[in-house]
Scaffold this motif. Structure first.
Motif, PDB file in Angstrom:
ATOM      1  N   TRP A   1      11.941   0.015 -33.941  1.00 19.00           N
ATOM      2  CA  TRP A   1      13.343   0.923 -33.853  1.00 19.00           C
ATOM      3  C   TRP A   1      12.860   2.165 -32.041  1.00 19.00           C
ATOM      4  O   TRP A   1      13.524   1.966 -31.492  1.00 19.00           O
ATOM      5  CB  TRP A   1      12.355   2.378 -34.575  1.00 19.00           C
ATOM      6  CG  TRP A   1      13.277   3.728 -34.084  1.00 19.00           C
ATOM      7  CD1 TRP A   1      14.502   3.594 -34.689  1.00 19.00           C
ATOM      8  CD2 TRP A   1      13.394   4.324 -33.199  1.00 19.00           C
ATOM      9  NE1 TRP A   1      15.572   4.868 -34.308  1.00 19.00           N
ATOM     10  CE2 TRP A   1      14.088   5.481 -32.992  1.00 19.00           C
ATOM     11  CE3 TRP A   1      12.412   4.340 -32.552  1.00 19.00           C
ATOM     12  CZ2 TRP A   1      14.703   6.508 -32.256  1.00 19.00           C
ATOM     13  CZ3 TRP A   1      11.884   5.881 -31.525  1.00 19.00           C
ATOM     14  CH2 TRP A   1      13.317   6.879 -31.745  1.00 19.00           C
TER      15      TRP A   1
ATOM     16  N   ASP B   1      15.224   1.790 -28.773  1.00 18.56           N
ATOM     17  CA  ASP B   1      15.249   2.696 -28.131  1.00 18.56           C
ATOM     18  C   ASP B   1      15.649   2.599 -27.049  1.00 18.56           C
ATOM     19  O   ASP B   1      16.012   2.708 -26.227  1.00 18.56           O
ATOM     20  CB  ASP B   1      14.360   3.609 -28.760  1.00 18.56           C
ATOM     21  CG  ASP B   1      14.933   5.201 -28.474  1.00 18.56           C
ATOM     22  OD1 ASP B   1      16.287   5.742 -28.517  1.00 18.56           O
ATOM     23  OD2 ASP B   1      14.450   5.254 -27.813  1.00 18.56           O
TER      24      ASP B   1
ATOM     25  N   MET C   1       6.696   8.801 -35.297  1.00 13.68           N
ATOM     26  CA  MET C   1       8.229   9.456 -35.121  1.00 13.68           C
ATOM     27  C   MET C   1       7.783  10.922 -34.897  1.00 13.68           C
ATOM     28  O   MET C   1       8.282  11.849 -35.777  1.00 13.68           O
ATOM     29  CB  MET C   1       9.077   9.415 -36.754  1.00 13.68           C
ATOM     30  CG  MET C   1       8.198  10.031 -37.509  1.00 13.68           C
ATOM     31  SD  MET C   1       8.532   9.976 -39.786  1.00 13.68           S
ATOM     32  CE  MET C   1       7.861   7.823 -40.291  1.00 13.68           C
TER      33      MET C   1
ATOM     34  N   TYR D   1      16.069   9.884 -35.146  1.00 23.67           N
ATOM     35  CA  TYR D   1      15.579   9.219 -35.730  1.00 23.67           C
ATOM     36  C   TYR D   1      17.153   8.165 -36.768  1.00 23.67           C
ATOM     37  O   TYR D   1      15.851   7.521 -37.523  1.00 23.67           O
ATOM     38  CB  TYR D   1      14.283   9.329 -36.032  1.00 23.67           C
ATOM     39  CG  TYR D   1      13.465   8.861 -35.225  1.00 23.67           C
ATOM     40  CD1 TYR D   1      12.280   8.673 -34.628  1.00 23.67           C
ATOM     41  CD2 TYR D   1      13.562  10.702 -34.535  1.00 23.67           C
ATOM     42  CE1 TYR D   1      11.598   9.051 -33.468  1.00 23.67           C
ATOM     43  CE2 TYR D   1      12.485  10.736 -33.525  1.00 23.67           C
ATOM     44  CZ  TYR D   1      10.974   9.971 -32.538  1.00 23.67           C
ATOM     45  OH  TYR D   1       9.922  10.349 -32.306  1.00 23.67           O
TER      46      TYR D   1
ATOM     47  N   LEU E   1      16.125   4.650 -38.023  1.00 21.69           N
ATOM     48  CA  LEU E   1      14.839   3.799 -38.209  1.00 21.69           C
ATOM     49  C   LEU E   1      14.341   4.587 -39.711  1.00 21.69           C
ATOM     50  O   LEU E   1      14.511   4.884 -40.280  1.00 21.69           O
ATOM     51  CB  LEU E   1      13.591   4.903 -37.919  1.00 21.69           C
ATOM     52  CG  LEU E   1      12.067   5.302 -38.336  1.00 21.69           C
ATOM     53  CD1 LEU E   1      11.853   4.045 -37.758  1.00 21.69           C
ATOM     54  CD2 LEU E   1      11.327   6.448 -37.477  1.00 21.69           C
TER      55      LEU E   1
END
Length: 690
Positions: free
Chosen positions: A458, A462, A368, A438, A441
């Motif tokens: 994730w 994406d 992240m 995000y 997520l």
């Protein structure tokens, strides 16, 4: 896998912009602004026992390298790693503060950062979980009975970041940069690059032998007895070696035309992989793709043959090791230690593991990074710094345009196209204008591996979500806290993250223009812009499409001049028996060379250059070259050097200094380089491109 000409910048310098050129101003994000006496930013690093004409890298950086030996936990060390340590301290505080907030709203950035950090740092939890987080995937592998079911597992593992058999991605069509296209490329190897399976150099042979031991150790940790594991490991190695044999060499992966093979999914299946029904497989990922861009068709034909001829037990063992190695750092100590024993100690030369908190931050950045980045720049990188470096790009762009106009080997027609492309280069400085979302997520405190798996899934979703949508040309492929930079030919853009403009212990005002121009303008900004005109980047037009905009005669002249650089770097032998791959590293070497020339041109317009006054005993031009060398202060263990020589398109740092500088007359003049010295190249032998 994405076609990015990324420069491995170990660090970059904080500088200020005044009146459209680099200057000196307020401190930036990481500068130590305490009003204490400091040694000169470049003179303090000089090893006067070395003659600059013999080895400029060691002359310019030797004192620093002697004072900063490689720590036991590292495979390499340089000023850039010191920048990283400064970043680690800041990111650790952000993470610990987030983990301490018990009332963080579910789904908030604070909750996600805090839970990821707390779970990754909980070694006892990892021990209790053992292999449980991979239970479902291991059960799928256990059920493999033939090539078809092995492929079922491989396709199921791709969204989890496990590139078994091949690699896959959705990114810009090289010949239609406004379209997001499906790409399939070679992959599936446990060693860094195909030549590791064949090179006969003694060190590489030892790595191969150690890799077989590693395979056996992983299989033992998964339940096999020692004798069986040893036999199974040999068979897995034979399978990987067969895949490596049909893989293209590193230098051949840099030819965008040869790596662009557009075909319908049904044609891909029929011609190369009858075992893979690509139309159905892609639809399983909700990709109704009219075509696939296949990087290396012969690899997929070879994969088809190997799948057909390999027994199911070998395929199962291969898949098990691929999965466990991909998640080793998030599992229990025995598996993590085994992974480090090979990939850290054997392959990279590390003596001991890096602290868990640093490894956690690395994983958190991968999972992240833009969440951390948003917090990071808000606290540590002011808007004024972003504007200063935007202006720096324009100063270098202007100097490059002037240099292009003076070229005596390029025709007016090609110059016009080159200027068009240069003017169209997009600059991205510091951090994105729009941050990645995000919100979908999921991060919790059940297990470290679960969080890593969720993050990879994730990222996969994406990526897939971009298919069929307009290209987001504002997206970044690096986080702001990354001390690196890149050029993306499909977007015709240079991307310069905030962390790049940092050097420990110095505020902007401490550093004179000469050093700034060598250190930031030449080795980063000029370097990245030159990537648009290197042997690979020059094949893309102003809009980012793979298209030939050169006259045939100009292309011939460019290639002839570039070949001189290939020969130059082919001659360097950093380790006995291992030379630099001049063809594979050509783009980076051209970018280094061009960046220096452009940076020097821009510096010659400054007041400091015009005054000609010495600082710390060095003239302005000498300080420019010392500033360039400063950007490559870097040492690495032989094991890591071996890996870079075999698998990296960048020459080692020492040769990124000595190699391009030996072609530049201003350097010879500045340091009195004479015939007979290693840095000397006769004018007739010097590379002359930009």
């Amino acid at each position: 896998m994405k076609l990015l000409a990324v420069s491995l910048r170990r660090l970059a310098l904080a500088g200020a912009i005044a009146g459209g050129v680099l200057g000196m101003g307020a401190s930036t994000a990481f500068a130590d602004t305490a009003a204490t006496a400091r040694p000169d930013v470049v003179a303090a690093n000089v090893d006067a026992s070395v003659n600059p004409g013999d080895d400029f890298f060691s002359y310019a950086n030797g004192a620093w390298l002697k004072a900063h030996p490689i720590p036991a936990s590292e495979a390499n060390w340089g000023i850039g790693r010191a920048v990283q340590d400064d970043l680690y301290a800041k990111l650790r505080k952000i993470s610990e503060d987030a983990a301490a907030q018990k009332d963080a709203a579910a789904g908030s950035d604070t909750q996600k950062i805090g839970d990821f950090w707390a779970t990754a740092m909980d070694e006892a939890l990892a021990e209790r979980n053992g292999l449980t987080p991979l239970k479902a995937q291991l059960a799928q592998i256990d059920a493999v009975k033939d090539a078809a079911s092995a492929l079922d597992v491989a396709f199921a593992l791709q969204p989890l970041g496990v590139g078994a058999f091949f690699d896959f991605g959705v990114f810009q069509d090289e010949k239609a940069s406004e379209v997001m296209a499906v790409h399939a490329v070679q992959g599936g190897l446990g060693l860094p690059e195909r030549d590791y399976y064949f090179n006969t150099e003694a060190g590489v042979a030892k790595v191969r032998a150690a890799y077989v031991v590693h395979l056996a150790n992983v299989l033992q940790l998964l339940g096999a007895d020692a004798k069986s594991a040893a036999a199974q490991a040999q068979k897995v190695m034979a399978f990987e070696t067969a895949l490596a044999k049909v893989s293209r060499k590193l230098e051949d992966l840099r030819d965008p035309e040869k790596n662009y093979n557009k075909m319908a999914p049904a044609e891909f299946t029929q011609k190369y992989t009858p075992a893979i029904a690509w139309t159905d497989r892609l639809r399983g990922w909700k990709l109704d793709a009219p075509y696939v861009i296949v990087g290396q068709p012969e690899f997929f034909a070879g994969l088809q043959a190997r799948l057909k001829g390999t027994p199911a037990p070998v395929l199962r063992d291969y898949l098990r090791v691929q999965l466990v190695d991909a998640y080793a750092g998030a599992l229990n100590k025995a598996i993590d230690d085994e992974s480090f024993s090979f990939y850290g100690k054997v392959l990279r030369g590390q003596k001991e593991q890096r602290p868990r908190w640093k490894r956690t931050l690395d994983a958190e950045n991968r999972a992240m990074g833009m969440i951390l980045g948003r917090i990071f720049v808000a606290e540590y990188f002011p808007d004024s710094a972003k504007q200063r470096y935007n202006a720096a790009v324009e100063a270098i762009r202007s100097a490059y345009g002037e240099r292009m106009a003076k070229l005596d080997w390029m025709s007016a027609a090609t110059k016009a196209k080159a200027r068009e492309k240069l003017a169209a280069v997009t600059k991205k400085v510091g951090y994105p204008d729009k941050w990645k979302d995000y919100s979908t997520l999921t991060v919790g405190r059940a297990s470290y591996a679960d969080n890593v798996m969720n993050a990879r899934r994730w990222a996969w979703n994406d990526m897939l979500s971009k298919f069929g949508k307009p290209v987001d040309r504002g997206e970044w492929d690096m986080t702001p806290q990354t001390y690196n930079a890149y050029y993306n030919p499909s977007n015709n853009e240079i991307v310069l993250p905030a962390a790049q403009f940092a050097i420990p212990g110095f505020a902007d005002g401490d550093i004179d223009d000469a050093v700034v121009y060598g250190y930031a303008a030449a080795s980063t900004i000029g370097h990245e812009i030159t990537h648009g005109f290197d042997d690979e980047g020059r094949q893309f037009d102003a809009k980012g499409n793979l298209a030939d905009w050169w006259t045939a005669d100009d292309a011939r002249k460019f290639n002839e001049r570039a070949q001189a650089m290939v020969r130059q770097f082919d001659a360097y032998e950093p380790l006995p028996g291992l030379r630099i791959n001049g063809k594979a590293s050509l783009g980076e070497n051209i970018a280094d060379y061009g960046g220096i020339l452009i940076g020097l041109d821009a510096f010659k317009k400054t007041e400091q250059y015009k005054r000609g006054e010495k600082i710390a005993g060095y003239t302005p031009v000498q300080r420019f070259f010392l500033g360039y060398a400063l950007s490559w202060i870097f040492a690495e263990r032989d094991e890591a050097l071996r890996q870079s020589l075999l698998s990296d398109v960048h020459a080692p740092p020492k040769w990124r200094v000595n190699g391009p500088l030996s072609n530049i007359g201003d350097f010879h003049e500045a340091f009195g380089v004479k015939p007979g010295q290693a840095m000397y190249r006769a004018e007739a032998d010097r590379v002359r491109i930009w």
